[in-house]
Design an enzyme around this catalytic site. Structure first.
Site, short mmCIF file in Angstrom:
data_model
loop_
_atom_site.label_atom_id
_atom_site.label_comp_id
_atom_site.label_asym_id
_atom_site.label_seq_id
_atom_site.Cartn_x
_atom_site.Cartn_y
_atom_site.Cartn_z
N ASP A 396 57.95 38.40 34.78
CA ASP A 396 57.14 39.55 35.67
C ASP A 396 56.76 40.72 34.93
OD1 ASP A 396 55.92 40.30 38.38
OD2 ASP A 396 57.63 41.87 38.01
N GLU A 449 53.46 37.33 32.37
CA GLU A 449 52.58 37.76 33.30
C GLU A 449 52.30 39.08 32.64
OE1 GLU A 449 51.23 40.59 37.00
OE2 GLU A 449 53.37 40.10 36.43
#
Length: 708
Positions: A396, A449
């Protein structure tokens, strides 16, 4: 006397030096017990009940025994009534080599050392507790077994390593515990275990002793095949979901085992090869969706035990479904019981808020340059991949890690040693992470990401890259959703939003995503973003999904998108399965299912989807009609994909494709099965320089063709 004073003041770095069993002379030994506040202590010595004598009024007791008495020959009655061996009669249980590797930042299985572990020491069963807190004056383990009294079980410091350790006999799995830490400023902190495998259900925050080693795995065939085929081209369709709101039972959470059974059936039906779980590491706030982690090694107790989660993984593997986890090494929350200022100092984070405080989320940023912190995170990734058998990690917020000025204004950040904005320590950490994982866990997928154009995210480290296997294509997602939100009459002004992405489509190994990020925080659901009346909204959504399937890159869809859910996703309720009572939502789900299965069996859509040779434009310049067409190619087949982004219909639309011998339609999102108008191509007309087709409104049409 000075050592006793240190013990009484809670500042002795090695209480085992005083407590336990020690030689007095050649004929006798002395057993010393520390029990602050007690007036009486009983021992069992060689099978006999005896009473220890107080040495001080503060809780130090002694009992004299023969010199041939050993640590296993006596037991102590503890505060909770437990009769167990003396925690201070045992030698250290952690090797110097373990300590050396951790301080070097390369102990990749440090989770087997730190934390709470059941083991047998000197023939006695119990739990070894170990924690890293280098600046603490004193660390104690507290729990129900000592009435959460930090004076009772102070731990010993293992020299300059910063690790504190104690072995507590008689404790078993399921014990709740924390660490009480006395800082250099004499502040008392109560902290959960950073390495705990399990924790209490929120709002409680105690760590729980758990064993993750006794589960009997049966997925070796899956893991072996994953490693053996890691370089083979393969289709990947990912179903992203939040376990707490995918399905519920009368408003209550399902157990990992219950979810696994339903999820396998659904993935098989819908044509998903993998599930991606929003973070299931322990977190205190439901509304953070798991992205503010307080227990990096702990499976959240919302859905069961660590063994339940292992069963979940094993069951999905047995049914040929891969498991990806969202993993959050970029930051952590400021909750007092968690990692922040763990030993009274900025231990896991940077001390300077210009480096250590995340301005967007008011969270703390890991200090990647500290070897032990880097080790904590890399070992954590390996824990989920090796110990819990997951198939990959979606990392993330990588952009927030790569840039020192991320989310900051001028003067709010500190440049790197070259004066730049790149976080050199985070970059080195990511390279170390990916290299180690690919060496130790062949076939595991590392997915970034990353929302910027930082170069070579998905290139191997050996080629100057960061080392990820795949990268989310955030640019494609933003451009495409912006385009679909435009009034269809004016889409021809925004044609570049469709074509621009192909300029960089092969610069990285991309996953095309329609993720949870696009259906939260007031952004609305996917279908609510679509322009037009009700029929056109459904047609646009069918077009969006099928367009994503046809474009180069792997695929990800967030749960509820396949249902065309009208309401924005909310983590406190399950997705709106009851919409399937209505025919348009049934038809949408059917189309997603059938286009997914079509993708899985169409080599042209995934065999070379990271190489430009898989894609060939036919026509990207029909801005007037908002139509694009292109070929997707593989060794086995060639597909012609045509997308009409307006409600306009043509019964003789000409597509300029040379040397076509034969062509037939294999998919059309305008099929009445999906709620479309039924403008199918039963007999496309072939000409020397192209084909004429029936151009369905707001639709994707896919043709299989052969060349002369």
């Amino acid at each position: 006397m000075q050592t006793i004073n240190l013990l009484e003041n809670g500042e002795h770095y090695n209480p085992h030096e005083i407590l336990g069993i020690h030689h007095q002379n050649d004929q006798r030994k002395c057993i010393r017990i520390w029990r602050p506040g007690a007036s009486l202590i009983h021992l069992e010595v060689a099978g006999n009940m005896v009473e220890a004598q107080p040495v001080t009024q503060t809780g130090l007791f002694e009992y004299i025994v023969d010199a041939n008495m050993h640590s296993s020959d006596y037991r102590v009655f503890h505060q909770d009534g437990l009769l167990a061996h003396d925690p201070y009669a045992f030698l250290p249980t952690i090797s110097d080599y373990d300590l050396y590797l951790f301080n070097k930042g390369v102990h990749y299985e440090i989770y087997n050392v730190l934390g709470a572990h059941r083991l047998t020491q000197q023939g006695v069963e119990g739990v070894r507790f170990a924690v890293w807190a280098p600046s603490a004056k004193r660390v104690s383990v507290v729990g129900d077994f000592n009435h959460w009294n930090g004076s009772v079980n102070p731990m010993r410091s293992l020299g300059g390593t910063g690790i504190w350790e104690i072995f507590v006999p008689g404790l078993k799995e399921g014990e709740k515990y924390k660490y009480e830490i006395k800082t250099q400023n004499n502040q008392i902190l109560l902290k959960s275990d950073p390495m705990a495998f399990w924790s209490e259900l929120r709002p409680n925050t105690a760590s729980i002793v758990a064993d993750v080693d006794h589960f009997e795995w049966s997925d070796q065939e899956w893991l072996s095949n994953r490693a053996a085929t890691r370089h083979d081209p393969k289709p990947i369709t990912i179903y992203e979901l939040h376990l707490g709101s995918w399905k519920r039972n009368h408003g209550e959470f399902l157990n990992y085992r219950e979810i696994a059974k339903e999820l396998v059936l659904y993935c098989h039906e819908m044509g998903f090869t993998h599930v991606e779980l929003m973070p299931i590491q322990e977190h205190p706030l439901d509304e953070s969706w798991g992205y503010q982690v307080t227990g990096f090694y702990a499976v959240t107790s919302r859905f069961g035990t660590p063994v339940d989660f292992q069963w979940f993984v094993n069951y999905l593997h047995a049914n040929y479904i891969g498991i990806l986890l969202d993993w959050v090494p970029g930051h952590f929350p400021t909750d007092e019981f968690s990692l922040g200022r763990f030993d009274g100092t900025a231990l896991y984070e940077h001390d300077d808020p210009r480096q250590g405080l995340h301005p967007h989320w008011n969270t703390l940023i890991f200090n990647y340059g500290r070897r032990e912190v880097s080790n904590f995170l890399i070992a954590n990734a390996l824990f989920w991949l090796e110990k819990m058998h997951v198939d990959g990690l979606r990392v993330d917020a990588v952009a927030s890690m790569l840039y020192l000025d991320y989310g900051r204004n001028e003067g709010e950040w500190i440049p790197n040693r070259y004066g730049g904005k790149e976080n050199l320590e985070a970059i080195e950490f990511l390279k170390h992470l990916n290299s180690t994982i690919h060496e130790r866990v062949p076939g595991a997928l590392m997915i970034a990401e990353e929302s910027t154009s930082f170069a070579k995210i998905s290139y191997p480290v050996e080629q100057g890259g960061i080392g990820f296997d795949l990268k989310w294509n955030m640019g494609w997602m933003n451009d495409t959703l912006r385009y679909f939100s435009k009034d269809m009459l004016f889409r021809h002004y925004h044609h570049h939003d469709l074509t621009f992405g192909l300029l960089y489509a092969f610069s990285e190994k991309f996953i095309l995503v329609l993720s949870h990020d696009e259906v939260v925080h007031g952004k609305g659901s996917l279908i609510s973003k679509m322009s037009g009346d009700i029929w056109q909204k459904f047609a646009n959504l069918r077009l969006l999904y099928s367009y994503m399937i046809c474009q180069p890159g792997k695929k990800l869809l967030f749960m509820s998108g396949e249902l065309a859910q009208w309401n924005e996703w909310w983590c406190k309720r399950e997705i709106e399965w009851d919409l399937l009572r209505f025919i348009p939502h049934q038809e949408m789900q059917r189309m997603v299912k059938e286009i997914n299965h079509f993708y899985l069996h169409s080599h042209s859509l995934w065999e070379r989807d990271f190489h430009y040779s898989t894609f060939e434009w036919v026509d990207f310049s029909d801005t007037k009609n908002s139509v694009i067409s292109y070929l997707r190619k593989s060794e086995y087949e060639t597909l012609l994909c045509v997308h009409n982004f307006t409600p306009g219909y043509f019964d003789d639309y000409f597509v300029k494709v040379h040397n076509v011998a034969d062509i037939y339609e294999v998919f059309n999102s305008d099929n009445t099965r999906y709620g479309g108008s039924g403008k199918l191509n039963t007999e496309p007309k072939v000409f020397q320089d192209g084909v004429k087709i029936q151009l369905a409104p707001l639709a994707t049409m896919i043709f299989k063709l052969s060349r002369k």
